[in-house]
Write a protein that holds these residues in place. Structure first.
Motif, PDB file in Angstrom:
ATOM      1  N   GLN A 395     -29.625  19.475   8.652  1.00  0.00           N
ATOM      2  CA  GLN A 395     -28.674  20.202   7.809  1.00  0.00           C
ATOM      3  C   GLN A 395     -27.469  20.737   8.580  1.00  0.00           C
ATOM      4  O   GLN A 395     -26.597  21.387   7.988  1.00  0.00           O
ATOM      5  CB  GLN A 395     -29.390  21.363   7.109  1.00  0.00           C
ATOM      6  CG  GLN A 395     -30.551  20.897   6.230  1.00  0.00           C
ATOM      7  CD  GLN A 395     -31.203  22.057   5.496  1.00  0.00           C
ATOM      8  OE1 GLN A 395     -30.534  22.875   4.876  1.00  0.00           O
ATOM      9  NE2 GLN A 395     -32.527  22.124   5.574  1.00  0.00           N
ATOM     10  N   LEU A 396     -27.402  20.480   9.868  1.00  0.00           N
ATOM     11  CA  LEU A 396     -26.275  20.960  10.685  1.00  0.00           C
ATOM     12  C   LEU A 396     -25.164  19.906  10.634  1.00  0.00           C
ATOM     13  O   LEU A 396     -25.144  18.965  11.425  1.00  0.00           O
ATOM     14  CB  LEU A 396     -26.740  21.209  12.118  1.00  0.00           C
ATOM     15  CG  LEU A 396     -27.807  22.293  12.283  1.00  0.00           C
ATOM     16  CD1 LEU A 396     -28.302  22.339  13.731  1.00  0.00           C
ATOM     17  CD2 LEU A 396     -27.273  23.655  11.856  1.00  0.00           C
ATOM     18  N   ILE A 397     -24.233  20.073   9.714  1.00  0.00           N
ATOM     19  CA  ILE A 397     -23.183  19.086   9.493  1.00  0.00           C
ATOM     20  C   ILE A 397     -21.975  19.335  10.391  1.00  0.00           C
ATOM     21  O   ILE A 397     -21.512  18.444  11.092  1.00  0.00           O
ATOM     22  CB  ILE A 397     -22.755  19.069   8.012  1.00  0.00           C
ATOM     23  CG1 ILE A 397     -23.977  18.816   7.113  1.00  0.00           C
ATOM     24  CG2 ILE A 397     -21.681  18.010   7.796  1.00  0.00           C
ATOM     25  CD1 ILE A 397     -24.727  17.540   7.416  1.00  0.00           C
ATOM     26  N   GLN A 398     -21.437  20.545  10.380  1.00  0.00           N
ATOM     27  CA  GLN A 398     -20.313  20.871  11.244  1.00  0.00           C
ATOM     28  C   GLN A 398     -20.816  21.113  12.675  1.00  0.00           C
ATOM     29  O   GLN A 398     -21.977  21.445  12.879  1.00  0.00           O
ATOM     30  CB  GLN A 398     -19.586  22.114  10.717  1.00  0.00           C
ATOM     31  CG  GLN A 398     -18.942  21.929   9.356  1.00  0.00           C
ATOM     32  CD  GLN A 398     -17.897  20.817   9.331  1.00  0.00           C
ATOM     33  OE1 GLN A 398     -17.158  20.618  10.293  1.00  0.00           O
ATOM     34  NE2 GLN A 398     -17.851  20.083   8.226  1.00  0.00           N
ATOM     35  N   PRO A 399     -19.965  20.942  13.696  1.00  0.00           N
ATOM     36  CA  PRO A 399     -20.411  21.152  15.082  1.00  0.00           C
ATOM     37  C   PRO A 399     -21.041  22.532  15.266  1.00  0.00           C
ATOM     38  O   PRO A 399     -20.418  23.551  14.944  1.00  0.00           O
ATOM     39  CB  PRO A 399     -19.114  21.020  15.889  1.00  0.00           C
ATOM     40  CG  PRO A 399     -18.201  20.214  15.032  1.00  0.00           C
ATOM     41  CD  PRO A 399     -18.535  20.586  13.620  1.00  0.00           C
ATOM     42  N   THR A 400     -22.267  22.543  15.760  1.00  0.00           N
ATOM     43  CA  THR A 400     -23.025  23.791  15.898  1.00  0.00           C
ATOM     44  C   THR A 400     -23.834  23.756  17.186  1.00  0.00           C
ATOM     45  O   THR A 400     -24.548  22.782  17.456  1.00  0.00           O
ATOM     46  CB  THR A 400     -23.987  23.980  14.704  1.00  0.00           C
ATOM     47  OG1 THR A 400     -23.244  23.940  13.482  1.00  0.00           O
ATOM     48  CG2 THR A 400     -24.717  25.314  14.807  1.00  0.00           C
ATOM     49  N   PHE A 401     -23.738  24.829  17.972  1.00  0.00           N
ATOM     50  CA  PHE A 401     -24.570  24.980  19.163  1.00  0.00           C
ATOM     51  C   PHE A 401     -25.853  25.706  18.779  1.00  0.00           C
ATOM     52  O   PHE A 401     -25.816  26.810  18.225  1.00  0.00           O
ATOM     53  CB  PHE A 401     -23.853  25.804  20.235  1.00  0.00           C
ATOM     54  CG  PHE A 401     -22.668  25.130  20.864  1.00  0.00           C
ATOM     55  CD1 PHE A 401     -22.827  23.985  21.632  1.00  0.00           C
ATOM     56  CD2 PHE A 401     -21.391  25.652  20.703  1.00  0.00           C
ATOM     57  CE1 PHE A 401     -21.736  23.372  22.229  1.00  0.00           C
ATOM     58  CE2 PHE A 401     -20.298  25.055  21.293  1.00  0.00           C
ATOM     59  CZ  PHE A 401     -20.462  23.902  22.060  1.00  0.00           C
ATOM     60  N   ILE A 402     -27.005  25.089  19.080  1.00  0.00           N
ATOM     61  CA  ILE A 402     -28.300  25.754  18.951  1.00  0.00           C
ATOM     62  C   ILE A 402     -28.727  26.150  20.361  1.00  0.00           C
ATOM     63  O   ILE A 402     -28.745  25.320  21.278  1.00  0.00           O
ATOM     64  CB  ILE A 402     -29.349  24.841  18.298  1.00  0.00           C
ATOM     65  CG1 ILE A 402     -28.917  24.477  16.876  1.00  0.00           C
ATOM     66  CG2 ILE A 402     -30.720  25.512  18.289  1.00  0.00           C
ATOM     67  CD1 ILE A 402     -28.812  25.665  15.924  1.00  0.00           C
ATOM     68  N   THR A 403     -29.083  27.432  20.556  1.00  0.00           N
ATOM     69  CA  THR A 403     -29.342  27.968  21.887  1.00  0.00           C
ATOM     70  C   THR A 403     -30.775  28.488  22.003  1.00  0.00           C
ATOM     71  O   THR A 403     -31.517  28.547  21.029  1.00  0.00           O
ATOM     72  CB  THR A 403     -28.364  29.108  22.210  1.00  0.00           C
ATOM     73  OG1 THR A 403     -28.626  30.215  21.325  1.00  0.00           O
ATOM     74  CG2 THR A 403     -26.912  28.662  22.012  1.00  0.00           C
ATOM     75  N   ARG A 404     -31.142  28.852  23.245  1.00  0.00           N
ATOM     76  CA  ARG A 404     -32.414  29.521  23.552  1.00  0.00           C
ATOM     77  C   ARG A 404     -33.621  28.692  23.111  1.00  0.00           C
ATOM     78  O   ARG A 404     -34.387  29.087  22.240  1.00  0.00           O
ATOM     79  CB  ARG A 404     -32.442  30.920  22.948  1.00  0.00           C
ATOM     80  CG  ARG A 404     -31.317  31.783  23.504  1.00  0.00           C
ATOM     81  CD  ARG A 404     -31.497  33.239  23.231  1.00  0.00           C
ATOM     82  NE  ARG A 404     -30.435  34.018  23.846  1.00  0.00           N
ATOM     83  CZ  ARG A 404     -30.369  35.342  23.855  1.00  0.00           C
ATOM     84  NH1 ARG A 404     -31.342  36.046  23.282  1.00  0.00           N
ATOM     85  NH2 ARG A 404     -29.372  35.966  24.435  1.00  0.00           N
ATOM     86  N   PHE A 405     -33.763  27.542  23.758  1.00  0.00           N
ATOM     87  CA  PHE A 405     -34.903  26.668  23.483  1.00  0.00           C
ATOM     88  C   PHE A 405     -36.149  27.206  24.179  1.00  0.00           C
ATOM     89  O   PHE A 405     -36.064  27.836  25.235  1.00  0.00           O
ATOM     90  CB  PHE A 405     -34.605  25.261  24.010  1.00  0.00           C
ATOM     91  CG  PHE A 405     -33.730  24.430  23.111  1.00  0.00           C
ATOM     92  CD1 PHE A 405     -34.188  23.238  22.589  1.00  0.00           C
ATOM     93  CD2 PHE A 405     -32.444  24.850  22.785  1.00  0.00           C
ATOM     94  CE1 PHE A 405     -33.388  22.454  21.766  1.00  0.00           C
ATOM     95  CE2 PHE A 405     -31.641  24.083  21.971  1.00  0.00           C
ATOM     96  CZ  PHE A 405     -32.106  22.885  21.457  1.00  0.00           C
ATOM     97  N   PRO A 406     -37.334  26.929  23.624  1.00  0.00           N
ATOM     98  CA  PRO A 406     -38.571  27.365  24.284  1.00  0.00           C
ATOM     99  C   PRO A 406     -38.726  26.730  25.665  1.00  0.00           C
ATOM    100  O   PRO A 406     -38.304  25.591  25.890  1.00  0.00           O
ATOM    101  CB  PRO A 406     -39.665  26.872  23.331  1.00  0.00           C
ATOM    102  CG  PRO A 406     -38.991  26.652  22.021  1.00  0.00           C
ATOM    103  CD  PRO A 406     -37.588  26.254  22.335  1.00  0.00           C
TER     104      PRO A 406
END
Length: 517
Positions: A395-406
């Protein structure tokens, strides 16, 4: 099929016979040594708006061009021909009384897709099209097979129907015969020109920031650099099994240990995994490492790199992709992974992410049957990663940074100083797919050794996508890796975004395909 094969063989035989006729005239059907001084595209750009009367008076030229014949309109003692070279296509006008009997006899043996060289001056036809009046012609190469969808001179309806039936409408056949796909489809040629522009821009962007381009091994003695299934090969002299590299990461970080503070590599990786519209067994990656930087510095750098690349390749930071309009201008959201999950899964609070049983129950609730056995053995971090893939990623269509991975899903990333259960890592997502992966590098050799051991433990639990224990890399870290951040960007997926390509095969010149029977 028998009739089609018969027509195809008939056309082949006719062209082969013309090659023999050329030989009888003393002309090599596959010639050599012609040096054009002009290209179609620049001539069109320079003269297309010049008035016909001016061209008639000035007779610009003579110009020599060489290329492939893509259209022929034959009127007996004259003809209009379209010649295509790497820059574009230009109309030619050939007349028997100008060329002479011998040269015009050669022209009569020209088919679509043949190569010719011509010399002449420019004028405008009655329809206003810029045209080269040919005064000299040289035959350069006979094509024994016609282009799909094209037809030669004459009115053989059976041959015409066959040629039209060969048009590369079948997508897989286009990939399989890319050389004909490129000849037949200008948009395909433009896609690969854009891809080249993208790679050129990336090199220029990094070179200007004092990064050093390097090359590291493509065959590794261990499975390292990423968690993935490798291809296996064998070195006969050493009697040694080797793995086609899944990532160059550990070699590039060895270079940072060695004093190269900023390095990058653009090259192939190989992963022995599934094939899809987003996955090819061999693919091109950019990986770069910067000492004295953090993953947050690389988020800023990545925004600049990709937004400027969009402008360089497409002319705008706002790009159409399928039904979406993607805005690559800077200011992309930066969202911790658990926060992104809890926004989509309403019965999960931040506190629930420490409850392994609840995480497993929610993951099983959204799992396909084939994944349930694997989920039943996952640890906390692996479950968080699975929930992200199930509920957020697409569902992440626009550029998005996902942070803090396990930590459990980030065996090479530095732990966060305030929360050691997560890492200083981000992945960039756009149109529901990962584009880039980066983190502050783990430079603690003791922690890294423990992470390698955890990978071995995961392999013991049946996980296939794990890394080996790299003792030499631990030794390198013991010599000291400065605070460093590193990143990998998928060139193929980025090229897809900037060319509106819906399959990764559309941006790889020769994707891997099953052999035809």
């Amino acid at each position: 099929m028998a009739d089609e094969a018969g027509v195809e063989q008939k056309l082949y035989n006719e062209r082969a016979d013309k090659a023999k006729q050329l030989t009888a005239l003393g002309i090599n059907p596959w010639g050599n040594g012609f040096s054009p001084d002009s290209l179609a595209g620049p001539l069109l750009a320079k003269f297309k708006d010049v008035e016909s009367a001016t061209l008639e008076a000035d007779k610009p030229g003579p110009f020599t061009l060489a290329g492939r014949v893509v259209s022929i309109r034959d009127f007996g003692k004259g003809a209009f021909v379209v010649l295509q070279d790497r820059s574009g296509a230009l109309q030619l006008h050939l007349k028997k009384d100008v060329l002479g009997d011998e040269a015009f006899k050669v022209f009569k043996l020209v088919d679509l897709a043949d190569f010719i060289g011509v010399k002449g001056t420019l004028f405008k036809s009655k329809s206003g099209e810029l045209t080269l009046a040919v005064s000299e012609l040289q035959f350069l190469g006979k094509a024994l097979r016609p282009l799909p969808g094209k037809f030669t001179k004459g009115d053989d309806e059976g041959a015409k129907a066959w040629a039209e039936s060969q048009a590369l409408a079948d997508v897989e056949e286009r990939y399989r015969r890319r050389y004909v796909d490129l000849l037949s489809n200008a948009p395909v040629r433009e896609t690969f020109k854009r891809r080249t522009k993208l790679v050129q821009f990336i090199r220029r962007f990094l070179d200007e920031r004092d990064f050093l381009e390097v090359e590291t091994p493509m065959m590794h003695p261990l499975v390292t650099g990423a968690a993935a299934r490798p291809f296996v090969t064998h070195h006969n002299t050493y009697d040694l099994d080797l793995y086609m590299r899944i990532a160059p990461e550990l070699y590039l970080k060895r270079l940072v240990v060695g004093g190269f503070d900023r390095v990058y590599e653009i090259n192939r990786n190989f992963r022995n995994e599934g094939v899809s519209t987003r996955h090819n067994p061999e693919f091109t990656m950019l990986e770069f490492y910067q000492a004295w930087a953090t993953y947050e510095d690389l988020m800023d750098l990545t925004e600049a790199l990709i937004s400027e690349a969009a402008v360089a390749v497409t002319g705008s930071a706002v790009v159409k992709y399928g039904s979406h309009t993607i805005d690559f201008k800077k200011g992309w959201p930066r969202i911790p992974m658990t926060e992104a999950i809890s926004e989509k899964v309403k019965d999960l609070t931040e506190r629930d992410f420490s409850d392994v049983d609840k995480l497993r129950a929610v993951a099983l609730r959204g799992a396909e049957e084939k994944d349930r056995a694997s989920i039943s053995t996952m640890n906390q971090g692996e479950l968080v990663g699975t929930l992200f893939e199930q509920h957020v990623e697409g569902q992440l269509i626009q550029p998005t940074f996902i942070t803090r991975f396990p930590v459990e899903t980030s065996p090479l990333a530095r732990r966060n100083d305030l929360n050691p259960a997560v890492t200083d890592r981000f992945e960039l997502f756009c149109v529901g797919r990962e584009i880039a992966n980066a983190f502050s590098e783990l430079n603690d050799p003791i922690d890294q050794a423990q992470r390698f051991q955890a990978q071995l433990d995961a392999k013991g639990r049946g996980q296939q996508e794990t890394m080996d224990y790299d003792h030499d890399y631990i030794r390198a870290l013991e010599h000291g890796l400065p605070p460093t951040a590193g990143e990998g960007i998928g060139i193929d997926r980025l090229a897809m975004l900037l060319t509106d390509a819906q399959s990764i095969r559309d941006v790889i010149l020769f994707p891997l395909l099953k052999p035809q029977q």
